[in-house]
Design a protein around this motif. Structure first.
Motif, PDB file in Angstrom:
ATOM      1  N   GLU A  45       0.815  -1.214   0.000  1.00  0.00           N
ATOM      2  CA  GLU A  45       0.000   0.000   0.000  1.00  0.00           C
ATOM      3  C   GLU A  45       0.853   1.270   0.000  1.00  0.00           C
ATOM      4  OE1 GLU A  45      -4.140  -1.395   2.002  1.00  0.00           O
ATOM      5  OE2 GLU A  45      -2.527  -0.943   3.425  1.00  0.00           O
ATOM      6  N   VAL A  91       1.159   2.749  -6.305  1.00  0.00           N
ATOM      7  CA  VAL A  91       0.236   3.861  -6.091  1.00  0.00           C
ATOM      8  C   VAL A  91      -0.167   3.804  -4.622  1.00  0.00           C
ATOM      9  CG1 VAL A  91      -2.031   4.811  -6.651  1.00  0.00           C
ATOM     10  CG2 VAL A  91      -0.592   3.854  -8.466  1.00  0.00           C
ATOM     11  N   THR A  93      -2.141   3.928  -1.319  1.00  0.00           N
ATOM     12  CA  THR A  93      -3.542   3.758  -0.950  1.00  0.00           C
ATOM     13  C   THR A  93      -3.783   4.029   0.535  1.00  0.00           C
ATOM     14  OG1 THR A  93      -3.243   1.379  -0.594  1.00  0.00           O
ATOM     15  CG2 THR A  93      -3.971   2.086  -2.787  1.00  0.00           C
ATOM     16  N   LYS A  94      -2.711   4.258   1.287  1.00  0.00           N
ATOM     17  CA  LYS A  94      -2.812   4.579   2.719  1.00  0.00           C
ATOM     18  C   LYS A  94      -1.869   5.728   3.032  1.00  0.00           C
ATOM     19  CE  LYS A  94      -5.511   1.311   4.159  1.00  0.00           C
ATOM     20  NZ  LYS A  94      -6.065   0.559   5.092  1.00  0.00           N
ATOM     21  N   SER A  98      -1.501   8.831  -0.020  1.00  0.00           N
ATOM     22  CA  SER A  98      -2.712   8.354  -0.705  1.00  0.00           C
ATOM     23  C   SER A  98      -3.527   9.511  -1.279  1.00  0.00           C
ATOM     24  CB  SER A  98      -3.585   7.521   0.237  1.00  0.00           C
ATOM     25  OG  SER A  98      -4.119   8.317   1.269  1.00  0.00           O
ATOM     26  N   TYR A  99      -3.344  10.724  -0.719  1.00  0.00           N
ATOM     27  CA  TYR A  99      -4.054  11.883  -1.245  1.00  0.00           C
ATOM     28  C   TYR A  99      -3.629  12.206  -2.679  1.00  0.00           C
ATOM     29  CZ  TYR A  99      -5.005  12.622   3.740  1.00  0.00           C
ATOM     30  OH  TYR A  99      -5.369  12.459   5.050  1.00  0.00           O
ATOM     31  N   LEU A 100      -2.447  11.735  -3.053  1.00  0.00           N
ATOM     32  CA  LEU A 100      -1.937  11.986  -4.405  1.00  0.00           C
ATOM     33  C   LEU A 100      -2.481  10.996  -5.425  1.00  0.00           C
ATOM     34  CD1 LEU A 100       1.787  12.715  -3.515  1.00  0.00           C
ATOM     35  CD2 LEU A 100       0.014  14.374  -4.105  1.00  0.00           C
ATOM     36  N   GLY A 101      -3.000   9.878  -4.955  1.00  0.00           N
ATOM     37  CA  GLY A 101      -3.541   8.877  -5.867  1.00  0.00           C
ATOM     38  C   GLY A 101      -2.512   8.435  -6.893  1.00  0.00           C
ATOM     39  N   GLU A 102      -2.913   8.432  -8.158  1.00  0.00           N
ATOM     40  CA  GLU A 102      -2.037   7.984  -9.251  1.00  0.00           C
ATOM     41  C   GLU A 102      -0.751   8.805  -9.359  1.00  0.00           C
ATOM     42  OE1 GLU A 102      -2.385   5.310 -11.271  1.00  0.00           O
ATOM     43  OE2 GLU A 102      -4.222   4.741 -10.215  1.00  0.00           O
ATOM     44  N   ARG A 103      -0.796  10.044  -8.887  1.00  0.00           N
ATOM     45  CA  ARG A 103       0.393  10.888  -8.957  1.00  0.00           C
ATOM     46  C   ARG A 103       1.508  10.405  -8.030  1.00  0.00           C
ATOM     47  NH1 ARG A 103      -1.618  16.532  -7.538  1.00  0.00           N
ATOM     48  NH2 ARG A 103      -2.915  15.257  -6.189  1.00  0.00           N
ATOM     49  N   SER A 104       1.183   9.503  -7.096  1.00  0.00           N
ATOM     50  CA  SER A 104       2.212   8.988  -6.192  1.00  0.00           C
ATOM     51  C   SER A 104       3.111   7.968  -6.877  1.00  0.00           C
ATOM     52  CB  SER A 104       1.576   8.371  -4.944  1.00  0.00           C
ATOM     53  OG  SER A 104       0.862   7.191  -5.257  1.00  0.00           O
TER      54      SER A 104
END
Length: 129
Positions: A45, A91, A93-94, A98-104
């Motif tokens: 995650e 990506v 998810t925790k 996780s606030y970045l979503g796909e940008r992470s």
């Protein structure tokens, strides 16, 4: 997150004047459980657990091989580094990432990085002793 980990690690090593291999494993295993409980996360995650879980597993294997604490920590740091690097393509998810979503994706997780740094510093310190 680290507060919970250090608290549990401290309880696992309370009263010890020195740490033997089983103590090192117990310390990091307690920290791992504390992080899991607090963060409700698991491997994959994109969290510090992606470094800490393989580190603890490597430490347990090294302990089974009856290695001294310095070598156990070297193996744990190496496993944490591999786990840390594996977060680059994930990506989140925790956690905050996780606030970045796909940008992470494409970025190394900072929690996994700090976990590796702590283990590496611990291993380096013991190697010098």
């Amino acid at each position: 997150m680290y507060g919970t980990a250090f608290l549990r690690a401290g309880m696992a090593s309370a009263g010890k004047q020195s740490l033997e291999t089983p103590d090192v494993i117990a310390l990091f295993d307690a920290a791992l459980e504390g992080v899991k409980i607090r963060g409700k996360a698991q491997a994959g995650e994109k969290t510090m657990l992606d470094a800490l879980i393989p580190a603890v597993e490597a430490g347990k294997q090294a302990a089974t091989d009856q290695l001294p604490p310095a070598q156990v920590l070297q193996r744990m740091a190496a496993a944490a580094e591999t786990g840390m690097k594996s977060t680059i393509d994930m990506v989140a998810t925790k956690g905050r990432a996780s606030y970045l979503g796909e940008r992470s994706a494409g970025h190394q997780d900072p929690g996994a990085t700090s976990c590796w740094l702590i283990l590496q510093a611990f291993a380096d310190t013991l190697a010098m002793a």
